[in-house]
Design an enzyme around this catalytic site. Structure first.
Site, PDB file in Angstrom:
ATOM      1  N   ASP A  92       0.830  -1.191   0.000  1.00 29.13           N
ATOM      2  CA  ASP A  92       0.000   0.000   0.000  1.00 29.13           C
ATOM      3  C   ASP A  92       0.875   1.255   0.000  1.00 29.13           C
ATOM      4  O   ASP A  92       1.865   1.330   0.735  1.00 29.13           O
ATOM      5  CB  ASP A  92      -0.895  -0.027   1.247  1.00 29.13           C
ATOM      6  CG  ASP A  92      -1.785   1.181   1.364  1.00 29.13           C
ATOM      7  OD1 ASP A  92      -2.682   1.336   0.518  1.00 29.13           O
ATOM      8  OD2 ASP A  92      -1.580   1.978   2.306  1.00 29.13           O
ATOM      9  N   GLU A 103       1.543  -0.499  -5.008  1.00 27.58           N
ATOM     10  CA  GLU A 103       0.621   0.593  -5.318  1.00 27.58           C
ATOM     11  C   GLU A 103       1.539   1.804  -5.519  1.00 27.58           C
ATOM     12  O   GLU A 103       2.038   2.375  -4.547  1.00 27.58           O
ATOM     13  CB  GLU A 103      -0.364   0.848  -4.184  1.00 27.58           C
ATOM     14  CG  GLU A 103      -1.360   1.947  -4.514  1.00 27.58           C
ATOM     15  CD  GLU A 103      -2.279   2.288  -3.353  1.00 27.58           C
ATOM     16  OE1 GLU A 103      -3.442   2.653  -3.607  1.00 27.58           O
ATOM     17  OE2 GLU A 103      -1.829   2.218  -2.191  1.00 27.58           O
TER      18      GLU A 103
END
Length: 715
Positions: A350, A386
């Site tokens: 993330d 990401e």
């Protein structure tokens, strides 16, 4: 009110070892080790079943690691720490022995936080003396022994991978065939009913949204909501206890391992969505739960020259200090633990751009990437970034190192725009369909670098993407201010639920268009859970706080949803059967090596069967195109070194409002074509199966047709 014993009355306290960090049970006792460079003293606190606290000052410190060994202490023992040291926010120190702290290395967590005032520092100029014991979570000593049997990682090749992004709770919470006591848990995800759905769908990997122990934000608890998505980590080694069906005194570790073992037996890889960019403690107004009270200035990035405030590139209040050796060790130890002890097969990071900020800029040569590259364990599993954060220069699609794959946000946007018939979209759409070589080939990366997706947990579901022009996030309690406002969505003529048959038909067609594009594109496709079932969040594009039927998969399917599910199964099976649809290398425009097959590996065609020219690509109103994928010219070996050949395919795409006639290319491309997919049909099945070269195929408005011809040499 907690009851405390001032001194340990149990077995002798041995000095123990400074490694490994955390609580390590060896069959006879437990070694405890905690890093703190700033501490003057560290107390280990053992909590028994009656809530009685026993305090043990750690007798030894080596290299800033405080440690001891306790004979007779074993699995199920709950514990925490109190760290004595400076409380001086002006220079970045926030030690406060009134706060009972969670071990950053604990393998399991018992209890939750309750947002009590004692968790926060309220006083000005001095540490708040309110004791947080009883209002925070505790670490648990775990048993490392587990019978893995003959478990082996599936090790699916990147080119074969189809990723299914899922939420542990949401996937099984309402499944009628899962026993009620198992729904929404690790055991529920491993239930045969769920596993059978995944295997019959044909996906190869389950990417689980955060399962590291996380915290429900106080502001959400005050609204009667929760941090459903889980991007609020506090324990990087501990499976989240809220997903445990069998207990939280370490049983969640065994339950998680059993889940992984079951998924591996079904041939499914397990990829974890991990949040190493920040923690649940937030900024200076957040709770003191662990890292802040242990060694604030070592764990967190602080504002240069203003060390009482946190430098934040994540939008959550804090960012971990990625140049500190113990932070880097924490992350690498955590990753290795999940691979070696929990047997997971990869990670999706993330806000991964934050991990590359060793100083200020995102740097692909940062220490974090160096450690990953050199690590003999982590470098061999699937690594997905990401590739952005909210800091300056944070959008880094295409810029990660060679080992990495990336969520391709540009793919999502281009595909959405093409099927909305936006002007000037065909050129970029073509790049995304063929693997985004413009983003990745410059650094010698291959199509596997691109994780293609149209929807994910963050944003509209697929059904909502074609049903809403605007977000509808009122249930989140923020007056619809949260969530992305520019979604590249289109409601097909009515906002939200409707009985209009024409609108419903068009929505179904658009869902099939988007799914077919995704699964026929080069790169790694990723489905968001429930999209194959037509899942809706009723227009909420930011359901991070909705632990209810708004976010859970509804397994009660109507005929339209069953048809969509069958359509996705056929698409995934088609992709699995044909290497030309999942190439390991980019198209190059090369011709086949044989004289009888001189066509390039890829040809872009106008509806009249002429090859596209530069002028054709520049047209703003170009919304129809044919794509020839030459199976005779793949020219790449299989795992055994044999050359690969395949059937050839012709994709006819029309995002116009009107039907478009496509003339099939001449005999050099093949004498006869078989229609396999037609998204204009509610089942995705073509009306006519066979078409001769030179004849016309009408592609209805807003639809896609897939045709194939056999490999000229056989396979």
């Amino acid at each position: 009110m907690t009851r405390a014993r001032p001194d340990w009355k149990g077995a002798p306290v041995w000095s123990g070892l400074p490694h490994p960090l955390g609580a390590t049970y060896d069959g006879q006792g437990t070694n405890f080790a905690l890093f703190s460079e700033v501490a003057d003293r560290v107390d280990l606190v053992l909590v028994d079943d009656d809530g009685v606290h026993s305090t043990i000052p750690l007798p030894e410190v080596d290299g800033f690691v405080w440690h001891c060994y306790l004979p007779g202490v074993g699995p199920g023992q709950r514990y925490g720490y109190r760290v004595h040291g400076p409380w001086d926010p002006a220079v970045g120190h926030r030690c406060n022995p009134a706060k009972l702290l969670l071990d950053p290395y604990t393998r399991a967590v018992d209890g939750t936080t309750d947002n009590h005032a004692s968790l926060f520092e309220r006083a000005q100029g001095r540490a708040d003396a309110a004791d947080s014991a009883g209002h925070t979570m505790l670490g648990v000593v775990t048993d490392p022994f587990f019978d893995w049997g003959d478990d082996r990682p599936p090790r699916r090749r990147y080119a074969e991978s189809v990723i299914y992004e899922a939420h542990v709770r949401g996937l099984s919470r309402t499944h009628p065939d899962v026993p009620p006591e198992l729904r929404g848990t690790y055991a529920g995800l491993a239930h045969p009913a769920v596993v059978n759905h995944l295997t019959s769908l044909g996906v190869t990997a389950v990417e689980l949204m955060p399962v590291h122990q996380f915290v429900h934000d106080g502001v959400l608890q005050d609204r009667g909501l929760s941090n459903y998505w889980g991007y609020n980590t506090i324990g990087f080694f501990a499976p989240h206890n809220g997903y445990a069906a069998l207990g939280t005194r370490g049983q969640q570790v065994t339950e998680f391992k059993s889940m992984v073992k079951t998924l591996h037996e079904a041939g499914l890889e397990v990829i974890l969505d991990v949040v190493y960019n920040h923690t649940a403690e937030g900024n200076e107004r957040g709770p003191t739960l662990s890292f802040r009270g242990i060694d604030n200035a070592s764990y967190y990035r602080l504002v240069d020259g203003d060390w009482q405030h946190y430098y934040d590139t994540t939008g959550t209040g804090n960012s971990l200090l990625m140049r500190h050796p113990y932070v880097l060790q924490l992350i690498m130890d955590s990753l290795r633990y999940w691979v070696t002890e929990m047997h997971v097969d990869g990670f999706r990071f993330d806000l991964a751009a934050t991990l590359a900020r060793q100083f200020h800029e995102v740097d692909r040569l940062s220490a974090f990437f160096d450690l990953i590259q050199q690590d003999p364990v982590i470098s061999r599993v699937k690594l997905i970034a990401e590739p952005w954060d909210v800091g300056e220069g944070g959008y880094q699609v295409g810029n990660f190192p060679s080992l990495w794959s990336e969520w391709n946000g540009k793919y999502r946007d281009a595909v959405r725009d093409f099927w909305r018939a936006e002007d000037h979209t065909l050129g970029e759409f073509a790049s995304r369909l063929t693997g985004s070589s413009d983003l990745y080939q410059h650094s010698r990366r291959r199509p596997r670098a691109s994780v293609n997706f149209v929807t994910a947990h963050d944003g509209f579901t697929l059904r909502d993407l074609v049903s809403y022009n605007d977000k509808h996030n009122e249930a989140n309690g923020e007056d619809n201010r949260d969530g992305e406002s520019h979604n590249r969505s289109w409601n097909c003529g009515a906002e939200g639920a409707t009985r209009d048959p024409a609108v419903r038909e068009l929505r179904g067609r658009q869902q099939r268009n988007l799914l077919a594009t995704l699964l026929l594109s080069q790169g790694i496709p990723m489905l968001s859970h429930g999209d194959e079932l037509g899942r809706t969040q009723r227009g909420n594009n930011n359901a991070y706080c909705q632990d209810n039927d708004l976010s859970w998969i509804d397994w009660r399917l109507d005929d339209e949803q069953r048809s969509l599910l069958d359509f996705v199964r056929r698409l995934i099976a088609l992709r699995a059967d044909h290497p030309v649809l999942r190439r390991r290398r980019y198209f190059r425009g090369d011709t086949a090596t044989r004289a009888d097959q001189p066509l390039p590996d890829l040809v872009w065609l106008l509806p009249d069967a002429r090859e596209m020219t530069d002028d054709d690509w520049r047209r703003s109103d170009a919304h129809a195109v044919g794509v020839f994928l030459n199976g005779d010219a793949i020219a790449e070996p299989d795992p055994c070194g044999r050359p690969v050949v395949d059937d050839s395919f012709l994709l006819l795409l029309n995002s116009h409002w009107e039907p478009t006639d496509f003339r099939l290319p001449g005999a050099g491309y093949g004498e006869r074509w078989t229609a396999l997919i037609d998204t204009a049909d509610p089942e995705g099945v073509p009306d006519e199966a066979e078409h001769k070269a030179g004849t016309v195929v009408t592609v209805e408005q807003r639809s896609l047709v897939v045709l194939s011809r056999p490999c000229s040499t056989g396979r």
